[in-house]
Design an enzyme around this catalytic site. Sequence first.
Site, short mmCIF file in Angstrom:
data_model
loop_
_atom_site.label_atom_id
_atom_site.label_comp_id
_atom_site.label_asym_id
_atom_site.label_seq_id
_atom_site.Cartn_x
_atom_site.Cartn_y
_atom_site.Cartn_z
N GLY A 33 1.21 -1.19 0.04
CA GLY A 33 0.04 0.00 0.11
C GLY A 33 0.99 1.43 -0.08
O GLY A 33 2.27 0.88 0.69
N GLU B 245 -2.95 2.39 5.71
CA GLU B 245 -2.90 3.89 4.29
C GLU B 245 -4.21 5.13 4.44
O GLU B 245 -4.06 6.33 4.67
CB GLU B 245 -2.99 3.31 2.74
CG GLU B 245 -2.27 2.13 2.14
CD GLU B 245 -1.13 2.39 2.41
OE1 GLU B 245 -0.74 3.22 2.53
OE2 GLU B 245 -0.77 1.14 2.78
#
Length: 194
Positions: free
Chosen positions: A45, A135
């Site tokens: 990510g 994230e």
Amino acid sequence: MTDRIIHYPHPTLRYPSKTVRRVDAPLKQIIAGMFDLMYEHNGVGLAANQVDLPLRIFVANPSGQRGDGEELVCINPELNLPKGRSTDREGCLSLPELHAEVTRPEQVRLSAYDAAGNLVQRPLHGFLARVVQHEFDHLAGILFFDRIDDDQKQMFQPMLRVFEREYAQGQLAGDILPEDELVKRRQQWEQRYA
Ligand code: CO
């Protein structure tokens, strides 16, 4: 420059990212470049502020392999309905080589826009839920070591000092823009997209 991953303690990592108001071809290009960087560094990510872009966007692929797994582009994401708890090892491309056990909700519901402007709503659990929460945290300026227990935090301190020294050296060497330039650049991105 959105072509490299910034490291702790770069201030954009602590900056609350702004809601995206429009997505154009150059921004889509940057998003494609974020996938390139993520795969290149064996990540799963990457948040936009990790490439010094202060916008609420992240990309993810839990497989970490191009052409495998599922690529997710999340613009203006929201997370709701957290359920359960799970603890697992995490790392971060902005803190290479550092890992710690992080406890998070095991399930969350994701709502976000994809690059085509479609609203995507889905329940997530397991590893993908963890990646997305990590994230999502980035967009609020939260780093994974903010969520670790005190014992691990103690172990982290000397390593964080190393990153801080490296950052200061980068500033001296001119590899990192001075603070006022960084502020100006964030403002320019916000004027364009936020
Ligand atoms: Co990270």
